[in-house]
Motif scaffolding. Structure first.
Motif, PDB file in Angstrom:
ATOM      1  N   THR A  36      -4.606  11.767  -8.237  1.00 46.23           N
ATOM      2  CA  THR A  36      -3.480  12.397  -7.538  1.00 46.23           C
ATOM      3  C   THR A  36      -2.267  11.474  -7.704  1.00 46.23           C
ATOM      4  O   THR A  36      -1.815  10.856  -6.739  1.00 46.23           O
ATOM      5  N   GLY A  38       0.932  11.730  -8.012  1.00 46.18           N
ATOM      6  CA  GLY A  38       2.122  11.895  -7.163  1.00 46.18           C
ATOM      7  C   GLY A  38       3.300  11.170  -7.777  1.00 46.18           C
ATOM      8  O   GLY A  38       3.595  11.317  -8.964  1.00 46.18           O
ATOM      9  N   LEU A  39       3.971  10.348  -6.968  1.00 48.11           N
ATOM     10  CA  LEU A  39       5.128   9.624  -7.488  1.00 48.11           C
ATOM     11  C   LEU A  39       4.728   8.274  -8.077  1.00 48.11           C
ATOM     12  O   LEU A  39       5.577   7.440  -8.379  1.00 48.11           O
ATOM     13  N   GLY A  40       3.434   8.035  -8.177  1.00 48.33           N
ATOM     14  CA  GLY A  40       2.965   6.825  -8.860  1.00 48.33           C
ATOM     15  C   GLY A  40       3.035   5.557  -8.026  1.00 48.33           C
ATOM     16  O   GLY A  40       2.995   4.458  -8.579  1.00 48.33           O
ATOM     17  N   GLY A  41       3.139   5.683  -6.715  1.00 50.24           N
ATOM     18  CA  GLY A  41       3.240   4.494  -5.844  1.00 50.24           C
ATOM     19  C   GLY A  41       1.987   3.641  -5.909  1.00 50.24           C
ATOM     20  O   GLY A  41       2.067   2.434  -6.191  1.00 50.24           O
ATOM     21  N   HIS A  42       0.833   4.244  -5.663  1.00 52.99           N
ATOM     22  CA  HIS A  42      -0.417   3.481  -5.762  1.00 52.99           C
ATOM     23  C   HIS A  42      -0.605   2.981  -7.193  1.00 52.99           C
ATOM     24  O   HIS A  42      -0.957   1.836  -7.434  1.00 52.99           O
ATOM     25  N   ASP A  59      -2.183  14.855 -12.296  1.00 51.60           N
ATOM     26  CA  ASP A  59      -1.517  15.618 -11.240  1.00 51.60           C
ATOM     27  C   ASP A  59      -1.335  17.040 -11.731  1.00 51.60           C
ATOM     28  O   ASP A  59      -1.125  17.273 -12.924  1.00 51.60           O
ATOM     29  N   ARG A  60      -1.415  17.982 -10.795  1.00 46.11           N
ATOM     30  CA  ARG A  60      -1.204  19.379 -11.184  1.00 46.11           C
ATOM     31  C   ARG A  60       0.279  19.723 -11.133  1.00 46.11           C
ATOM     32  O   ARG A  60       0.671  20.796 -11.577  1.00 46.11           O
ATOM     33  N   ARG A  85      -5.533  19.985 -12.760  1.00 50.07           N
ATOM     34  CA  ARG A  85      -6.117  19.883 -11.423  1.00 50.07           C
ATOM     35  C   ARG A  85      -7.121  18.755 -11.475  1.00 50.07           C
ATOM     36  O   ARG A  85      -7.680  18.482 -12.524  1.00 50.07           O
ATOM     37  N   TYR A  86      -7.415  18.135 -10.318  1.00 49.58           N
ATOM     38  CA  TYR A  86      -8.312  16.978 -10.423  1.00 49.58           C
ATOM     39  C   TYR A  86      -9.735  17.345 -10.787  1.00 49.58           C
ATOM     40  O   TYR A  86     -10.474  16.512 -11.294  1.00 49.58           O
ATOM     41  N   ASP A 110      -5.717  10.503  -3.445  1.00 48.46           N
ATOM     42  CA  ASP A 110      -4.846  10.492  -2.262  1.00 48.46           C
ATOM     43  C   ASP A 110      -4.390  11.946  -2.104  1.00 48.46           C
ATOM     44  O   ASP A 110      -3.395  12.358  -2.680  1.00 48.46           O
ATOM     45  N   GLY A 112      -3.683  16.042  -0.906  1.00 41.23           N
ATOM     46  CA  GLY A 112      -2.625  16.750  -0.181  1.00 41.23           C
ATOM     47  C   GLY A 112      -1.314  16.791  -0.926  1.00 41.23           C
ATOM     48  O   GLY A 112      -1.254  16.575  -2.127  1.00 41.23           O
ATOM     49  N   GLN A 117       7.079  16.822  -2.593  1.00 42.69           N
ATOM     50  CA  GLN A 117       6.842  18.261  -2.442  1.00 42.69           C
ATOM     51  C   GLN A 117       7.314  18.737  -1.067  1.00 42.69           C
ATOM     52  O   GLN A 117       7.880  19.819  -0.931  1.00 42.69           O
ATOM     53  N   MET A 137       1.554  23.850  -5.731  1.00 41.90           N
ATOM     54  CA  MET A 137       1.701  22.455  -6.144  1.00 41.90           C
ATOM     55  C   MET A 137       1.967  22.399  -7.638  1.00 41.90           C
ATOM     56  O   MET A 137       2.619  21.495  -8.137  1.00 41.90           O
ATOM     57  N   SER A 229     -11.232  23.003  -5.585  1.00 35.85           N
ATOM     58  CA  SER A 229     -10.885  21.961  -6.544  1.00 35.85           C
ATOM     59  C   SER A 229     -11.523  20.625  -6.125  1.00 35.85           C
ATOM     60  O   SER A 229     -12.084  19.897  -6.944  1.00 35.85           O
ATOM     61  N   ARG A 307       3.617   9.495   7.811  1.00 38.22           N
ATOM     62  CA  ARG A 307       2.743  10.288   6.942  1.00 38.22           C
ATOM     63  C   ARG A 307       1.296   9.772   6.945  1.00 38.22           C
ATOM     64  O   ARG A 307       0.368  10.475   6.587  1.00 38.22           O
TER      65      ARG A 307
HETATM   66  C1  LIG Z   1      -0.179  12.440  -1.500  1.00 40.00           C
HETATM   67  S1  LIG Z   1       0.369  12.723  -3.111  1.00 40.00           S
HETATM   68  C2  LIG Z   1      -0.072  11.277  -3.983  1.00 40.00           C
HETATM   69  C3  LIG Z   1       0.895  10.134  -3.794  1.00 40.00           C
HETATM   70  C4  LIG Z   1       0.582   8.934  -4.667  1.00 40.00           C
HETATM   71  N1  LIG Z   1      -0.663   8.315  -4.302  1.00 40.00           N
HETATM   72  C5  LIG Z   1       1.713   7.927  -4.609  1.00 40.00           C
HETATM   73  O1  LIG Z   1       1.484   6.777  -4.201  1.00 40.00           O
HETATM   74  O2  LIG Z   1       2.840   8.268  -5.002  1.00 40.00           O
HETATM   75  C6  LIG Z   1      -0.770  13.904  -3.694  1.00 40.00           C
HETATM   76  C7  LIG Z   1      -0.535  14.409  -5.110  1.00 40.00           C
HETATM   77  O3  LIG Z   1      -1.727  15.065  -5.501  1.00 40.00           O
HETATM   78  C8  LIG Z   1      -1.407  16.219  -6.230  1.00 40.00           C
HETATM   79  N2  LIG Z   1      -2.515  17.144  -6.070  1.00 40.00           N
HETATM   80  C9  LIG Z   1      -2.905  17.793  -4.953  1.00 40.00           C
HETATM   81  N3  LIG Z   1      -3.978  18.557  -5.201  1.00 40.00           N
HETATM   82  C10 LIG Z   1      -4.278  18.372  -6.511  1.00 40.00           C
HETATM   83  C11 LIG Z   1      -5.289  18.883  -7.378  1.00 40.00           C
HETATM   84  N4  LIG Z   1      -6.204  19.762  -6.937  1.00 40.00           N
HETATM   85  N5  LIG Z   1      -5.310  18.464  -8.636  1.00 40.00           N
HETATM   86  C12 LIG Z   1      -4.381  17.571  -9.096  1.00 40.00           C
HETATM   87  N6  LIG Z   1      -3.396  17.068  -8.342  1.00 40.00           N
HETATM   88  C13 LIG Z   1      -3.347  17.461  -7.064  1.00 40.00           C
HETATM   89  C14 LIG Z   1      -0.135  16.734  -5.626  1.00 40.00           C
HETATM   90  O4  LIG Z   1       0.568  17.495  -6.580  1.00 40.00           O
HETATM   91  C15 LIG Z   1       0.581  15.421  -5.246  1.00 40.00           C
HETATM   92  O5  LIG Z   1       1.479  15.032  -6.231  1.00 40.00           O
END
Ligand SMILES: C[S@@+](CC[C@H](N)C(=O)[O-])C[C@H]1O[C@@H](n2cnc3c(N)ncnc32)[C@H](O)[C@@H]1O
Length: 323
Positions: A36, A38-42, A59-60, A85-86, A110, A112, A117, A137, A229, A307
């Motif tokens: 997941t 996301g914005l690549g923080g982790h 990421d989807r 999707r994951y 991670d 949600g 978003q 998403m 998923s 959050r």
């Molecule tokens: C909470 S964010 C992740 C933040 C990330 N860990 C960071 O540090 O920036 C969750 C991400 O998971 C993606 N996501 C949610 N459900 C998904 C799925 N079934 N398959 C792939 N990505 C998914 C969302 O699009 C979102 O970008």
């Protein structure tokens, strides 16, 4: 001078704890799957801290992948980003030239929606602002929240609201949706919020939170097939781990946490038949659970990053190769 604009807007949740758990598996390198991205923080933290790892980021959301790609540009030769999707994790591994089983040192999930978003009102995740009823998403997917509201049967709507939203008034809300859409199809979140204010008795609001919260959650889960998923992705992630490999999953609502808990419980159970008095060689559990119950964020973290309030983290380590 004001440094506010220099501060990262989106703070990764439970970063230190995720590092404590996954770090030992990554010190000597190997593959980390951030399922997941996301914005690549982790991801940025792990790439910086463990210079020998290769990151496969999934990421989807195409926009998230684009932004994470920019952020992770300094590590371009150590990352593979995949739009999927994951539960497409096995395919993503194959694409990266890796076997689906036993090839990964660590997995991070991670779950949600990302802060981005939520912040982008026009994507329709937030009930506090009027926006198109979208909630996808993956902006390239077909089904939107408006489609669900305008086309699903009474039975399906009630079932979704009850199962995914744990909404007590599911039947009543479903009836109201059918009545209103016959006059005018749903297009914006304000139409739905207004309906929910009318359909949910005011007396229950004090205990139940915002009347739109549960219905919005249910629609989001349905539109994105979130639980299906996840039910496929967690076993795929476990199968991908090498012996000594570790997984961390962070859930933000109880339905997701329940799925993770059940799959982890099964993976950490003995495979020796119950009627035998001793563990058969090689039939012990494949995984050890690394967290006691579901771990939560500390008060301090929640204060700094609201959050993190609902997060539930579970982690496991592969202790035996797949049978
Ligand atoms: C909470 S964010 C992740 C933040 C990330 N860990 C960071 O540090 O920036 C969750 C991400 O998971 C993606 N996501 C949610 N459900 C998904 C799925 N079934 N398959 C792939 N990505 C998914 C969302 O699009 C979102 O970008």
């Amino acid at each position: 001078m004001n440094h506010d604009s220099d501060r990262p807007r989106h703070v990764p949740v439970l970063l230190r704890r995720a590092d404590e758990i996954l770090g030992p598996a990554l010190e000597s390198g190997g593959v980390l799957v951030d399922a997941t991205l996301g914005l690549g923080g982790h991801a940025e933290h792990f790439l910086r801290t463990y210079p020998a790892i290769h990151l496969i980021g999934l990421d989807r959301d195409t926009e998230a992948l684009r932004l994470a790609g920019e952020r992770l540009e300094p590590f371009a030769d150590r990352i593979t980003l995949v739009h999927t999707r994951y539960d497409g994790l096995p395919g993503a591994l194959r694409q990266a030239g890796l076997p689906e089983r036993g090839s990964v040192r660590a997995v991070l999930m991670d779950l949600g929606v990302s802060s981005m978003q939520l912040d982008e009102a026009e994507r329709g995740f937030a009930y506090s602002v009027d926006a198109p009823l979208d909630m996808r998403m993956d902006p390239t997917a077909d089904l939107t929240a408006a489609d669900v509201l305008n086309t699903y049967s009474h039975g399906d709507l009630a079932r979704i609201l009850k199962t995914y939203g744990e909404e007590r008034f599911a039947g009543r809300i479903a009836s109201e949706i059918l009545r209103r859409r016959a006059q005018r199809p749903f297009t914006t979140s304000a139409q739905l919020v207004e309906l929910l204010y009318d359909a949910i008795p005011a007396a229950t609001r004090r205990t139940g939170g915002h009347p739109a919260k549960r219905t919005f959650q249910a629609l989001r889960i349905e539109v994105n097939r979130e639980l299906e998923s996840l039910e496929a992705a967690v076993p795929a992630a476990l199968a991908a781990l090498e012996v000594g490999g570790r997984i961390v999953v962070m859930s933000y609502q109880s339905l997701e946490d329940k799925v993770v808990k059940q799959i982890f419980a099964q993976a950490s159970a003995s495979r020796t038949p119950l009627d035998l008095p001793v563990e058969l060689p090689g039939m012990g559990p494949e995984f050890a659970i690394l967290t006691r119950g579901a771990e939560k964020a500390s008060e301090t973290e929640i204060e700094e990053n609201p959050r993190a309030a609902p997060v539930r983290m579970r982690a496991a380590e592969r202790i035996q190769a797949a049978g």
